[in-house]
Design a protein around this motif. Structure first.
Motif, short mmCIF file in Angstrom:
data_model
loop_
_atom_site.label_atom_id
_atom_site.label_comp_id
_atom_site.label_asym_id
_atom_site.label_seq_id
_atom_site.Cartn_x
_atom_site.Cartn_y
_atom_site.Cartn_z
N THR A 1 33.29 2.73 -62.34
CA THR A 1 33.63 2.42 -61.04
C THR A 1 32.22 2.44 -59.74
O THR A 1 32.14 1.75 -58.83
CB THR A 1 34.45 4.02 -60.34
N TRP B 1 39.64 2.23 -52.48
CA TRP B 1 40.50 2.58 -53.69
C TRP B 1 40.30 2.74 -54.75
O TRP B 1 41.14 3.63 -55.91
CB TRP B 1 41.47 1.09 -53.78
N CYS B 2 39.37 2.37 -55.58
CA CYS B 2 38.52 2.44 -56.06
C CYS B 2 38.46 4.40 -56.74
O CYS B 2 38.38 5.00 -57.39
CB CYS B 2 37.47 2.21 -56.76
N CYS B 3 37.56 4.83 -55.57
CA CYS B 3 37.50 6.00 -55.12
C CYS B 3 38.36 7.47 -55.74
O CYS B 3 39.06 8.20 -56.12
CB CYS B 3 36.60 6.81 -54.14
N ILE C 1 38.15 -2.18 -51.28
CA ILE C 1 38.23 -2.21 -52.84
C ILE C 1 37.26 -0.46 -52.74
O ILE C 1 37.60 0.10 -54.14
CB ILE C 1 37.65 -2.74 -52.75
N THR C 2 36.44 0.04 -52.43
CA THR C 2 35.85 0.46 -52.81
C THR C 2 36.80 2.18 -52.81
O THR C 2 37.36 2.60 -54.04
CB THR C 2 34.72 1.77 -52.44
N PHE D 1 41.27 6.26 -56.49
CA PHE D 1 42.05 6.14 -58.13
C PHE D 1 41.30 7.42 -59.17
O PHE D 1 41.40 8.16 -60.32
CB PHE D 1 41.87 4.97 -59.29
N LEU D 2 40.00 7.23 -59.00
CA LEU D 2 39.02 8.36 -59.87
C LEU D 2 39.27 9.75 -59.18
O LEU D 2 38.86 10.83 -60.29
CB LEU D 2 37.48 7.66 -59.77
N SER E 1 26.28 4.42 -54.97
CA SER E 1 27.32 3.68 -55.96
C SER E 1 27.44 5.48 -57.43
O SER E 1 28.33 5.93 -57.27
CB SER E 1 27.07 2.83 -56.31
N SER F 1 30.67 7.70 -56.99
CA SER F 1 31.21 8.02 -58.40
C SER F 1 31.71 9.68 -58.68
O SER F 1 32.60 10.44 -59.36
CB SER F 1 30.76 6.76 -59.64
N ILE G 1 31.66 -1.77 -59.70
CA ILE G 1 32.80 -2.01 -59.18
C ILE G 1 31.82 -1.99 -57.51
O ILE G 1 31.91 -2.52 -56.60
CB ILE G 1 34.45 -1.80 -58.84
N SER H 1 31.23 -4.61 -55.11
CA SER H 1 31.58 -4.43 -53.81
C SER H 1 30.25 -4.47 -52.35
O SER H 1 30.47 -4.68 -51.40
CB SER H 1 32.35 -3.93 -53.76
#
Length: 485
Positions: A409, A457-459, A454-455, A461-462, A423, A427, A412, A416
């Protein structure tokens, strides 16, 4: 093979529960006569229709819920609850962006507490209450809540509990899981009421005290004010928050046996609790010294600020009464480690958990002994009981997955456009479900709105994987999960 029919049926029933929670917020919107009434009305209708459709699709299912079904059910429940839970924000125009609305909602249900809202004080009461309620529901688990009040709604509840509960070792439960769920929820409700009463006594109004009590005992951290609890500038409110965050970070079954059954010795003799308490005392003393020496705080201010932030970060609550970004840099390292460790298993807190740390330290100690005594048989013990050897690979797998997901993460995020330090810290904040970050641009009381989509969405999911302890989510993406055998 996955029994999709029973998953649809249970999901449909759970969505009726979500629409009921929205109805409470609708009633609050009506009582305050604000403009969020229509947003909740539309959300209730759409959520109820979704529940009816899923119930219809699963109308022919049996009550045989397998282990794979349980893991898929729990993951889908949290995702669908978050998708429908964002409807009040979107339909009311309070968060029109889908990415931001989903981020805010899943941050609530996972009790992470990071927010994209730049000014929460402008929101109507119904929306503010919905934010707090999502955290309170998610504190002990959406499906676990259902097992407590409507055990017949969830077939195979023991498997579901295993898929949703936190910690590597489940505490000794009552033979009927629904009975244990009621015990745990009785502790949760008692803490919430106690916290609300104390906040009200020390000067909060009724609405503030209810909301802050829900987000404190859920160790969620959503606030009704842009400056979190520092808005009140009250030592009594700070100490009240400290006490209830601390209690919410303890295993709830342990709290039940210690408080309701008057066996305080159970608490003091528990190795995980002793480690939890030792970490808090040591970290608070260290940061307190640094604040007095470097920032010129008087001893009471230093004690209150350090103790508040230490407990807030180790319980992954994320409330703040000061700005750690202004503290000496070494305190960031300490708080970052606390974010990773988290509270006790079986509590509302996130993170690695003190019980896993205790197991890791015991394994490390045994390895030192093996160097001197190669033939010695050294079992891993907690509270005088040997831990099954099967738990060791699970522990190492969880730790490996946790680190890998954080690294992926963070990578990514860097790609971005987010800088490296931010980052890594963001994470860590998301996978531990802490919320407030020590990053340069996203401080403890600042908005996450500046992050790229995009960050976010990654966050998101995390955050989900952090709340469901990673392995339970990742297993769904393996080929073996979908095989018939």
């Amino acid at each position: 093979m996955v029994n999709i029919s029973i998953i649809f049926r249970i999901l449909g029933s759970l969505l009726f529960l979500e629409s009921s929670f929205m109805a409470i917020c609708f009633a609050m919107a009506v009582s305050y006569e604000e403009d969020d009434m229509m947003a909740f009305l539309i959300s209730i209708i759409l959520t109820t229709i979704s529940g009816l459709v899923l119930k219809y699709l699963g109308r022919k299912s049996d009550n045989n819920l397998g282990r794979r079904d349980a893991y898929l059910l729990v993951t889908l429940t949290w995702i669908i609850f978050s998708i429908l839970g964002m409807l009040p924000y979107v339909t009311g125009g309070y968060i029109p962006n889908i990415t931001n609305a989903f981020f805010e909602t899943i941050s609530g249900f996972t009790t992470t507490g990071c927010s994209i809202l730049d000014n929460v004080e402008n929101l109507p009461h119904g929306i503010l209450f919905w934010r707090s309620l999502t955290q309170w529901i998610g504190g002990l688990g959406i499906v676990f809540f259902t097992i407590a009040i409507l055990p017949s709604m969830v077939g195979g509840s023991v498997k579901v509990f295993s898929a949703e509960a936190t910690g590597p070792i489940k505490s000794k439960m009552h033979p009927r899981l629904s009975t244990s769920a009621k015990w745990i929820w009785s502790i949760y409700i008692a803490l919430t009421i106690g916290c609300m009463t104390a906040f009200d006594f020390f000067g909060m109004d009724v609405f503030d005290s209810i909301n802050y009590a829900m987000t404190t005992t859920a160790t969620g951290g959503f606030s009704l004010h842009n400056n979190s609890t520092s808005f009140f500038q009250s030592a009594a409110i700070d100490y009240t928050s400290i006490i209830f965050q601390f209690l919410s970070g303890i295993n709830f079954l342990l709290l039940y046996s210690s408080i309701f059954k008057f066996r305080v010795s159970n608490l003091l003799n528990d190795s995980e609790f002793r480690l939890y308490l030792t970490i808090i005392i040591f970290s608070t003393a260290w940061i307190m010294y640094l604040l007095i020496d470097s920032n010129g705080y008087d001893w009471e201010h230093a004690l209150r600020s350090s103790l508040f932030q230490v407990i807030s970060f180790i319980t992954t609550t994320g409330l703040v009464n000061d700005d750690p970004a202004r503290w000496p840099h070494i305190t960031w390292i300490i708080l970052g480690i606390l974010m990773f460790i988290g509270g006790c298993g079986g509590s509302t807190s996130g993170g690695f958990k003190c019980i896993r740390l205790s197991m890791v330290l015991t394994i490390l100690k045994n390895e030192f002994r093996h160097i001197l005594h190669p033939n010695a048989v050294l079992p891993i013990k907690l509270n005088g009981q040997s831990i099954p050897s099967s738990k060791i690979p699970s522990l190492l797998a969880f730790l490996t997955a946790l680190i890998l997901m954080g690294v992926v993460t963070a990578t990514i995020m860097i790609a971005s456009g987010v800088d490296t330090i931010n980052s890594i810290v963001i994470s860590l904040s998301c996978m531990s479900n802490v919320g407030p970050s020590l990053a340069n641009d996203i401080g403890p009381s600042m908005s996450w709105n500046s992050l790229p989509d995009i960050t976010k969405w990654c966050c998101s999911f995390l955050m989900l994987m952090g709340r469901l302890e990673i392995i339970g989510v990742l297993v769904i993406f393996t080929r073996g999960f979908w095989k018939d055998s």
